[in-house]
Structure formats: structure tokens, C-alpha cells
Design an enzyme around this catalytic site. Structure first.
Site, PDB file in Angstrom:
ATOM      1  N   ASP A 143       0.826  -1.209   0.000  1.00  0.00           N
ATOM      2  CA  ASP A 143       0.000   0.000   0.000  1.00  0.00           C
ATOM      3  C   ASP A 143       0.863   1.263   0.000  1.00  0.00           C
ATOM      4  O   ASP A 143       2.010   1.242   0.448  1.00  0.00           O
ATOM      5  CB  ASP A 143      -0.873   0.040   1.266  1.00  0.00           C
ATOM      6  CG  ASP A 143      -2.060  -0.907   1.176  1.00  0.00           C
ATOM      7  OD1 ASP A 143      -2.344  -1.422   0.093  1.00  0.00           O
ATOM      8  OD2 ASP A 143      -2.698  -1.123   2.225  1.00  0.00           O
ATOM      9  N   ARG A 193      -1.017  -0.619  -8.851  1.00  0.00           N
ATOM     10  CA  ARG A 193      -2.366  -0.207  -8.435  1.00  0.00           C
ATOM     11  C   ARG A 193      -2.397   1.315  -8.389  1.00  0.00           C
ATOM     12  O   ARG A 193      -1.681   1.937  -7.607  1.00  0.00           O
ATOM     13  CB  ARG A 193      -2.681  -0.770  -7.052  1.00  0.00           C
ATOM     14  CG  ARG A 193      -4.061  -0.326  -6.546  1.00  0.00           C
ATOM     15  CD  ARG A 193      -4.220  -0.583  -5.070  1.00  0.00           C
ATOM     16  NE  ARG A 193      -4.223  -1.982  -4.750  1.00  0.00           N
ATOM     17  CZ  ARG A 193      -3.967  -2.453  -3.520  1.00  0.00           C
ATOM     18  NH1 ARG A 193      -3.700  -1.631  -2.542  1.00  0.00           N
ATOM     19  NH2 ARG A 193      -3.992  -3.751  -3.299  1.00  0.00           N
TER      20      ARG A 193
HETATM   21  P1  FAD Z   1     -13.948   9.431  -5.523  1.00  0.00           P
HETATM   22  O1  FAD Z   1     -14.097  10.618  -6.399  1.00  0.00           O
HETATM   23  O2  FAD Z   1     -13.508   9.668  -4.116  1.00  0.00           O
HETATM   24  O3  FAD Z   1     -15.283   8.587  -5.477  1.00  0.00           O
HETATM   25  C1  FAD Z   1     -16.042   8.314  -6.628  1.00  0.00           C
HETATM   26  C2  FAD Z   1     -17.372   7.697  -6.201  1.00  0.00           C
HETATM   27  O4  FAD Z   1     -17.122   6.467  -5.521  1.00  0.00           O
HETATM   28  C3  FAD Z   1     -18.134   8.531  -5.175  1.00  0.00           C
HETATM   29  O5  FAD Z   1     -18.927   9.512  -5.809  1.00  0.00           O
HETATM   30  C4  FAD Z   1     -18.942   7.470  -4.470  1.00  0.00           C
HETATM   31  O6  FAD Z   1     -20.035   7.086  -5.269  1.00  0.00           O
HETATM   32  C5  FAD Z   1     -17.972   6.309  -4.402  1.00  0.00           C
HETATM   33  N1  FAD Z   1     -17.160   6.367  -3.175  1.00  0.00           N
HETATM   34  C6  FAD Z   1     -15.847   6.695  -3.095  1.00  0.00           C
HETATM   35  N2  FAD Z   1     -15.410   6.615  -1.821  1.00  0.00           N
HETATM   36  C7  FAD Z   1     -16.461   6.239  -1.082  1.00  0.00           C
HETATM   37  C8  FAD Z   1     -16.633   5.994   0.322  1.00  0.00           C
HETATM   38  N3  FAD Z   1     -15.642   6.101   1.179  1.00  0.00           N
HETATM   39  N4  FAD Z   1     -17.869   5.598   0.745  1.00  0.00           N
HETATM   40  C9  FAD Z   1     -18.885   5.459  -0.135  1.00  0.00           C
HETATM   41  N5  FAD Z   1     -18.780   5.692  -1.470  1.00  0.00           N
HETATM   42  C10 FAD Z   1     -17.585   6.072  -1.931  1.00  0.00           C
HETATM   43  N6  FAD Z   1      -5.277   5.239  -1.076  1.00  0.00           N
HETATM   44  C11 FAD Z   1      -4.014   5.433  -0.660  1.00  0.00           C
HETATM   45  O7  FAD Z   1      -3.630   6.564  -0.353  1.00  0.00           O
HETATM   46  N7  FAD Z   1      -3.144   4.369  -0.556  1.00  0.00           N
HETATM   47  C12 FAD Z   1      -3.502   3.109  -0.905  1.00  0.00           C
HETATM   48  O8  FAD Z   1      -2.682   2.184  -0.802  1.00  0.00           O
HETATM   49  C13 FAD Z   1      -4.818   2.887  -1.381  1.00  0.00           C
HETATM   50  N8  FAD Z   1      -5.226   1.649  -1.757  1.00  0.00           N
HETATM   51  C14 FAD Z   1      -6.449   1.518  -2.351  1.00  0.00           C
HETATM   52  C15 FAD Z   1      -6.827   0.279  -2.852  1.00  0.00           C
HETATM   53  C16 FAD Z   1      -8.014   0.136  -3.528  1.00  0.00           C
HETATM   54  C17 FAD Z   1      -8.378  -1.189  -4.115  1.00  0.00           C
HETATM   55  C18 FAD Z   1      -8.875   1.270  -3.703  1.00  0.00           C
HETATM   56  C19 FAD Z   1     -10.155   1.168  -4.455  1.00  0.00           C
HETATM   57  C20 FAD Z   1      -8.535   2.475  -3.161  1.00  0.00           C
HETATM   58  C21 FAD Z   1      -7.343   2.624  -2.469  1.00  0.00           C
HETATM   59  N9  FAD Z   1      -6.975   3.840  -1.907  1.00  0.00           N
HETATM   60  C22 FAD Z   1      -5.693   4.013  -1.434  1.00  0.00           C
HETATM   61  C23 FAD Z   1      -7.977   4.927  -1.710  1.00  0.00           C
HETATM   62  C24 FAD Z   1      -7.981   5.918  -2.864  1.00  0.00           C
HETATM   63  O9  FAD Z   1      -6.794   6.665  -2.868  1.00  0.00           O
HETATM   64  C25 FAD Z   1      -9.173   6.884  -2.747  1.00  0.00           C
HETATM   65  O10 FAD Z   1      -9.067   7.621  -1.559  1.00  0.00           O
HETATM   66  C26 FAD Z   1     -10.530   6.213  -2.772  1.00  0.00           C
HETATM   67  O11 FAD Z   1     -10.559   5.122  -3.641  1.00  0.00           O
HETATM   68  C27 FAD Z   1     -11.608   7.193  -3.239  1.00  0.00           C
HETATM   69  O12 FAD Z   1     -11.299   7.664  -4.529  1.00  0.00           O
HETATM   70  P2  FAD Z   1     -12.118   7.210  -5.862  1.00  0.00           P
HETATM   71  O13 FAD Z   1     -11.129   7.009  -6.935  1.00  0.00           O
HETATM   72  O14 FAD Z   1     -12.958   6.046  -5.539  1.00  0.00           O
HETATM   73  O15 FAD Z   1     -12.935   8.474  -6.288  1.00  0.00           O
END
Ligand code: FAD
Length: 316
Positions: A143, A193
């Protein structure tokens, strides 16, 4: 950007807020939505269900920023036991193209913060986990944490990856450095990722506005798609998922040549839709009792989750 995000992420360091959330019956369902359990057996039950539905898993034993050697050793021991338990699960429903079972690890949980020797200790612990994972047919992804750890984490991966080609790296699109990091990883044909990034970062190192983060995400994704790397599209954002599908088609990538990754409990309908059309979908599943920092990052991402949070704070 959600205007309350900085305040929520700041609360991630508050003992009082943590105590309230841990003891309030109001927040229990919210925690369960994102974290299926505190024990390995609860995790295994959730993983079994996901695998049966054709979705791969990446399991995170929750914990971070440990400054106690015994705690880092305990995390390694738990991961070794977890890898054993995962390897016993039935994965026949998951499509071919990648290992259906993976663990996600934070180097700060494996000792990265144990003083000057911390990075070396975490690197060695990562190697121990990869050795065990290789025997079990399980993959490992490291991560990405806050930006102060980025260089050290990428250095650890560079050291270990030559012996474990499937070792995955997480890149946070919001960091200015990430397009260059993607170029390096693309040249190495790595599994990458790509996520937007979940930490509160200063404007000296990271984009602050949603549109800028999204553009940076697309630039990074384009670099990965054009290369021999395996792009792991970690986002719930419909626009980015659609863009990834387009970029993959233009790069001539079939369904087994990239992954869509989402977090446990978020957009489950979309996970199922993508898996249903034959895509490789992996769900990131956290478990353990150190769920507080993880939960706060999920709350900060989504204003709709705040209702639960605020009620918990005002419930006696
Ligand atoms: P956003 O614009 O935040 O969300 C798009 C849509 O997704 C929203 O409108 C909503 O419908 C839905 N959504 C998003 N988040 C939520 C929530 N919390 N609850 C409910 N609905 C939601 N970040 C790191 O900094 N380090 C990591 O190692 C890391 N690993 C990850 C691994 C995976 C498999 C994923 C999916 C995410 C990871 N993240 C990590 C988190 C990532 O950086 C984002 O903070 C998170 O995925 C929200 O961004 P988004 O791309 O989904 O877009």
C-alpha cells in the site's frame, strides 16, 4: 474536494473521537460496512463470499505507523497465518489472468517507523511475507501511505521485486511525482495499483483540487496502459472507470490484462456489473481491530457517510 475532509482526517489522530466511535452502538454498522470483522475467521467468511461471486480479493490486516517492534513482529505473524488461511479457499469462480488471492501490506505496520533501522526491518519483513506468499500461490501488493514514506516504500519494493515479479506497487495520482514513478514502473513491467490518494497532503507535494487529481490519474493510467505493466485501476469513480475501459480497448488489452479494484462495501453493484461482463475485479478487504485510521479515510472521501459520524459524536 469535500470541505470537511481536512477536519475528518485531523480527527483520525484524536483519541477522544476514536473512543467514541469504538464504543458507540450507532457507528458499529458503519464500521461493519467497510470492515467485515476484527478476526481472521470473520475475514475468511467475507473473502469466501467474494470469491464465490467471481471477484478476487486483496486482504489488508489493519495496522499502521507502528513504533513497537513486538507489534511489527505480531503483524508479520498474522500475515503468515492469513496467507495460510487464504490459500485453503476455493477460487474456482474467479477468472484467469492473475492470482485470485492477494494480501495488501503497509510497510509502516511492518516496522518502517522503528527508528533509523526501520526501513531495513520493513524491507526484510516484506521479503519474509513474499517468500511465504510465493509458496502459497498468493500475491502481495504494498500500500501507499503518506508522502513522507513514499521514497522509502518504493526503495523497499525495488529491492524485493527482482525476486518476486508479481509484487505490486501502489501509486497515488495526487502526488506530483507519480507520473514519473509510473514511467519507471511501466518500464519495469510491474503490477501497479493506481489510486487517487487518501491522505491529507500539502500543496508542495500533491494536487489539491479534484479536477487536477483526476487529470493526473488519467495521465498515469495512460502511461501504464501503453506499457507492459499490469494496470490495477483502483477507483470507484464512474468517469475514471469508463476512461480505463476506453484506454484498455485502445491499447488492445483484453479483460485479463488489467484489473478493476474497489474497496469492500463501496459500489458493490458496480463490482458485480464489471465482473459480470468478464472483467477481472479485485476487492480490497480490511480486517482487524486497528480499523480507526482506515475508517476515517473512508469517511473523509464521502460526505454522505458523515451523518453516521456526527450522530456518533453526539450520542451519549
Ligand atoms: P472518488 O471521487 O472519491 O469517489 C467516486 C465515487 O465512488 C463517489 O462519488 C462514491 O459514489 C464512491 N465512493 C468513493 N469513496 C467512497 C466511500 N468512502 N464511501 C462510499 N462511497 C464512496 N489510497 C491510498 O492513499 N493508498 C492506498 O494504498 C490505497 N489503496 C487503495 C486500494 C483500492 C483497491 C482502492 C479502491 C482504493 C485505495 N486507496 C488508497 C484509496 C484511494 O486513494 C481513494 O481515496 C478512494 O478510492 C476514493 O477515490 P475514488 O477514486 O474512488 O474516487
Amino acid at each position: 474536494m469535500n470541505p470537511l475532509r481536512p477536519a475528518i482526517l485531523a480527527a483520525a489522530g484524536s483519541e477522544r473521537v476514536k473512543r467514541t466511535l469504538t464504543t458507540s452502538p450507532v457507528t458499529a454498522p458503519l464500521v461493519r460496512r467497510f470492515v467485515p470483522g476484527e478476526t481472521r475467521s470473520e475475514l475468511v467468511a467475507a473473502a469466501r463470499e467474494l470469491l464465490a461471486s467471481g471477484r478476487a480479493v486483496s486482504v489488508d490486516f489493519l495496522g499502521e505507523y507502528t513504533t513497537d517492534r513486538a507489534q511489527a513482529d505480531a503483524a508479520v505473524a498474522e500475515y503468515l497465518a492469513l496467507i495460510n488461511d487464504l490459500a485453503a479457499l476455493d477460487t474456482a469462480a474467479v477468472p484467469a489472468g492473475a492470482a485470485p488471492l492477494e494480501v495488501s501490506v503497509k510497510l509502516s505496520a511492518l516496522g518502517q517507523w522503528l527508528g533509523p533501522d526501520g526501513p531495513a526491518i520493513a524491507t526484510e519483513n516484506l521479503r519474509v511475507l513474499c517468500t511465504k506468499a510465493a509458496e502459497a500461490g498468493v500475491w502481495v501488493t504494498v500500500d501507499a501511505e503518506d508522502h513522507t514514506t513514499t521514497a522509502s516504500t518504493l526503495a523497499a519494493i525495488r529491492r524485493v521485486r527482482p525476486d518476486f515479479a508479481w509484487l505490486g506497487t501502489v501509486i497515488q495520482a495526487y502526488l506530483y511525482r507519480s507520473v514519473d514513478d509510473c514511467r519507471d514502473l511501466a518500464a519495469a513491467g510491474a503490477r501497479v495499483r493506481l489510486c487517487k490518494g487518501a491522505y491529507q497532503e500539502p500543496d508542495t507535494v500533491a494536487h489539491q483540487h479534484r479536477a487536477d487529481v483526476d487529470s493526473a490519474y488519467l495521465r498515469c493510467l495512460d502511461v501504464l496502459m501503453q506499457s507492459s505493466a499490469r494496470p490495477l485501476v483502483a477507483s470507484h469513480d464512474p468517469a475514471l472507470i469508463a476512461a480505463a475501459t476506453d484506454l484498455a480497448a485502445r491499447a488492445g488489452r483484453g479483460p485479463g490484462e488489467l484489473e478493476y479494484q474497489m474497496l469492500y462495501g463501496i459500489r458493490t453493484d458496480e463490482q458485480t456489473r464489471l465482473a459480470g461482463r468478464g472483467e477481472f475485479v479485485r476487492v480490497y478487504v480490511p480486517y482487524g481491530n486497528q480499523w480507526y485510521g482506515y475508517l476515517m479515510r473512508r469517511l473523509a472521501e464521502r460526505p454522505a457517510n458523515l451523518g453516521f459520524f456526527l450522530r456518533a459524536l453526539t450520542t451519549p
